[in-house]
Motif scaffolding. Structure first.
Motif, PDB file in Angstrom:
ATOM      1  N   TRP A  57      50.682  63.817  32.001  1.00  0.00           N
ATOM      2  CA  TRP A  57      51.369  64.119  33.258  1.00  0.00           C
ATOM      3  C   TRP A  57      50.439  63.984  34.462  1.00  0.00           C
ATOM      4  O   TRP A  57      50.875  63.589  35.547  1.00  0.00           O
ATOM      5  CB  TRP A  57      51.993  65.515  33.201  1.00  0.00           C
ATOM      6  CG  TRP A  57      53.218  65.550  32.336  1.00  0.00           C
ATOM      7  CD1 TRP A  57      53.361  66.167  31.127  1.00  0.00           C
ATOM      8  CD2 TRP A  57      54.468  64.907  32.607  1.00  0.00           C
ATOM      9  NE1 TRP A  57      54.622  65.946  30.626  1.00  0.00           N
ATOM     10  CE2 TRP A  57      55.321  65.178  31.512  1.00  0.00           C
ATOM     11  CE3 TRP A  57      54.944  64.125  33.659  1.00  0.00           C
ATOM     12  CZ2 TRP A  57      56.626  64.704  31.447  1.00  0.00           C
ATOM     13  CZ3 TRP A  57      56.239  63.646  33.602  1.00  0.00           C
ATOM     14  CH2 TRP A  57      57.067  63.932  32.514  1.00  0.00           C
ATOM     15  N   GLU A  60      50.372  60.314  35.113  1.00  0.00           N
ATOM     16  CA  GLU A  60      51.628  59.882  35.721  1.00  0.00           C
ATOM     17  C   GLU A  60      51.691  60.270  37.197  1.00  0.00           C
ATOM     18  O   GLU A  60      52.167  59.507  38.038  1.00  0.00           O
ATOM     19  CB  GLU A  60      52.816  60.500  34.975  1.00  0.00           C
ATOM     20  CG  GLU A  60      53.078  59.907  33.606  1.00  0.00           C
ATOM     21  CD  GLU A  60      53.518  58.457  33.669  1.00  0.00           C
ATOM     22  OE1 GLU A  60      54.094  58.042  34.705  1.00  0.00           O
ATOM     23  OE2 GLU A  60      53.277  57.722  32.702  1.00  0.00           O
ATOM     24  N   PHE A  61      51.194  61.459  37.500  1.00  0.00           N
ATOM     25  CA  PHE A  61      51.185  61.908  38.897  1.00  0.00           C
ATOM     26  C   PHE A  61      50.299  61.007  39.750  1.00  0.00           C
ATOM     27  O   PHE A  61      50.683  60.607  40.864  1.00  0.00           O
ATOM     28  CB  PHE A  61      50.685  63.356  38.972  1.00  0.00           C
ATOM     29  CG  PHE A  61      50.540  63.867  40.380  1.00  0.00           C
ATOM     30  CD1 PHE A  61      51.657  64.277  41.095  1.00  0.00           C
ATOM     31  CD2 PHE A  61      49.299  63.919  40.990  1.00  0.00           C
ATOM     32  CE1 PHE A  61      51.531  64.744  42.402  1.00  0.00           C
ATOM     33  CE2 PHE A  61      49.158  64.375  42.291  1.00  0.00           C
ATOM     34  CZ  PHE A  61      50.280  64.789  42.998  1.00  0.00           C
ATOM     35  N   ARG A  63      49.399  57.889  39.137  1.00  0.00           N
ATOM     36  CA  ARG A  63      49.987  56.555  39.250  1.00  0.00           C
ATOM     37  C   ARG A  63      51.210  56.534  40.165  1.00  0.00           C
ATOM     38  O   ARG A  63      51.518  55.503  40.765  1.00  0.00           O
ATOM     39  CB  ARG A  63      50.390  56.032  37.863  1.00  0.00           C
ATOM     40  CG  ARG A  63      49.275  55.397  37.089  1.00  0.00           C
ATOM     41  CD  ARG A  63      49.816  54.485  36.005  1.00  0.00           C
ATOM     42  NE  ARG A  63      50.617  55.210  35.057  1.00  0.00           N
ATOM     43  CZ  ARG A  63      50.182  55.695  33.911  1.00  0.00           C
ATOM     44  NH1 ARG A  63      48.925  55.510  33.575  1.00  0.00           N
ATOM     45  NH2 ARG A  63      50.967  56.364  33.087  1.00  0.00           N
ATOM     46  N   SER A  64      51.888  57.659  40.277  1.00  0.00           N
ATOM     47  CA  SER A  64      53.148  57.699  41.025  1.00  0.00           C
ATOM     48  C   SER A  64      52.959  58.012  42.497  1.00  0.00           C
ATOM     49  O   SER A  64      53.927  58.030  43.252  1.00  0.00           O
ATOM     50  CB  SER A  64      54.094  58.736  40.401  1.00  0.00           C
ATOM     51  OG  SER A  64      54.378  58.408  39.056  1.00  0.00           O
ATOM     52  N   THR A  65      51.740  58.286  42.923  1.00  0.00           N
ATOM     53  CA  THR A  65      51.480  58.563  44.337  1.00  0.00           C
ATOM     54  C   THR A  65      50.657  57.427  44.932  1.00  0.00           C
ATOM     55  O   THR A  65      49.798  56.845  44.255  1.00  0.00           O
ATOM     56  CB  THR A  65      50.729  59.899  44.524  1.00  0.00           C
ATOM     57  OG1 THR A  65      49.545  59.886  43.699  1.00  0.00           O
ATOM     58  CG2 THR A  65      51.596  61.066  44.128  1.00  0.00           C
ATOM     59  N   HIS A  98      42.166  56.526  40.969  1.00  0.00           N
ATOM     60  CA  HIS A  98      43.471  55.859  40.952  1.00  0.00           C
ATOM     61  C   HIS A  98      43.532  54.769  39.882  1.00  0.00           C
ATOM     62  O   HIS A  98      44.461  54.731  39.074  1.00  0.00           O
ATOM     63  CB  HIS A  98      43.754  55.256  42.326  1.00  0.00           C
ATOM     64  CG  HIS A  98      45.115  54.645  42.451  1.00  0.00           C
ATOM     65  ND1 HIS A  98      46.245  55.397  42.685  1.00  0.00           N
ATOM     66  CD2 HIS A  98      45.541  53.350  42.355  1.00  0.00           C
ATOM     67  CE1 HIS A  98      47.303  54.608  42.732  1.00  0.00           C
ATOM     68  NE2 HIS A  98      46.894  53.359  42.536  1.00  0.00           N
ATOM     69  N   THR A 101      43.639  55.467  35.845  1.00  0.00           N
ATOM     70  CA  THR A 101      44.888  55.700  35.122  1.00  0.00           C
ATOM     71  C   THR A 101      45.470  54.388  34.595  1.00  0.00           C
ATOM     72  O   THR A 101      46.224  54.398  33.610  1.00  0.00           O
ATOM     73  CB  THR A 101      45.918  56.392  36.021  1.00  0.00           C
ATOM     74  OG1 THR A 101      46.195  55.575  37.172  1.00  0.00           O
ATOM     75  CG2 THR A 101      45.400  57.740  36.502  1.00  0.00           C
ATOM     76  N   TYR A 102      45.130  53.290  35.229  1.00  0.00           N
ATOM     77  CA  TYR A 102      45.590  51.985  34.745  1.00  0.00           C
ATOM     78  C   TYR A 102      44.666  51.447  33.650  1.00  0.00           C
ATOM     79  O   TYR A 102      45.135  50.892  32.651  1.00  0.00           O
ATOM     80  CB  TYR A 102      45.667  50.987  35.903  1.00  0.00           C
ATOM     81  CG  TYR A 102      46.709  51.361  36.931  1.00  0.00           C
ATOM     82  CD1 TYR A 102      48.045  51.047  36.738  1.00  0.00           C
ATOM     83  CD2 TYR A 102      46.364  52.040  38.096  1.00  0.00           C
ATOM     84  CE1 TYR A 102      49.016  51.399  37.673  1.00  0.00           C
ATOM     85  CE2 TYR A 102      47.315  52.395  39.038  1.00  0.00           C
ATOM     86  CZ  TYR A 102      48.641  52.069  38.811  1.00  0.00           C
ATOM     87  OH  TYR A 102      49.591  52.433  39.737  1.00  0.00           O
TER      88      TYR A 102
END
Length: 217
Positions: A57, A60-61, A63-65, A98, A101-102
């Motif tokens: 999570w 995901e957070f 990657r989603s911002t 950042h 996460t990828y």
């Protein structure tokens, strides 16, 4: 509108200085992304479901911002909690976190692609867990994902202009300052576009050579 070559020669040294900052931020941020991405991957594979789900999570957070929002948070909000970083340090940290996460997902795909027989052989030989990862799994996994990891290096380089948002004088920052000083934008903006294209092409060629030498499919 004509191109002013004399004016271009005047600001080119400053552009090259900005390019140096951009390259440093990209390379150091990329190294951080590679290391931290591996940490995320190992935490995702933790036997503890709680650790695995929390890691998932958090990733995901991140990657989603948007990256720019994360850079603002690190540079402007962290000092409220007693952690003050310089613009370049904050930018490198933001890029590294950042993109980690990828790279974590890339590592995960590479590890999943390691043949089951390799894991079974390690179990049969009773190898220590550290040697299993260090000598068997990771060397195979990383070689399989070199092309994708290389693509993220180029992507990070192209995202580096976002560091101007936290006052880092990289390429875009230098071009903006020069345009504001001289009220000319054609030469500075075109120059940084050319520099970005040249460095991206050189990086792409280097990644492809690395891929041909070490990557496996």
């Amino acid at each position: 509108m004509t191109w002013d070559w004399e004016y271009t020669g005047q600001f080119l040294p400053d552009m090259l200085s900005g390019l140096r900052i951009t390259v440093v931020a990209t390379l150091v941020g990329y190294a951080l992304a590679l290391v931290l991405g591996l940490v995320w991957t190992l935490l995702r594979r933790s036997p503890s479901r709680i650790v695995s789900q929390i890691t998932r999570w958090v990733m995901e957070f991140i990657r989603s911002t948007p990256l720019l929002v994360q850079l603002f948070f690190i540079f402007y909000v962290f000092p409220e909690f007693g952690l003050t970083l310089g613009p370049l340090s904050a930018g490198i940290l933001g890029l590294g976190i950042h993109y980690s996460t990828y790279t974590a997902e890339v590592y995960r795909a590479g590890i999943a692609d390691v043949p089951r027989g390799q894991w079974e052989a390690c179990t049969a030989l009773n190898l220590p867990r550290r040697r299993v990862w260090q000598d068997v799994v990771l060397p195979q996994a990383v070689r399989k994902v070199i092309p994708t990891l290389g693509n993220y290096l180029i992507a990070m380089f192209k995202d580096s202009p976002l560091l101007f948002g936290i006052t880092v004088l990289e390429l875009l920052g230098v071009a903006y300052q020069e345009g504001a000083r001289s009220f000319k934008t054609l030469e500075p903006l075109t120059t940084i576009a050319v520099l970005f294209v040249v460095v991206s092409i050189v990086s792409s060629i280097a990644v492809r050579r690395l891929e041909r030498r070490y990557a496996t499919y």
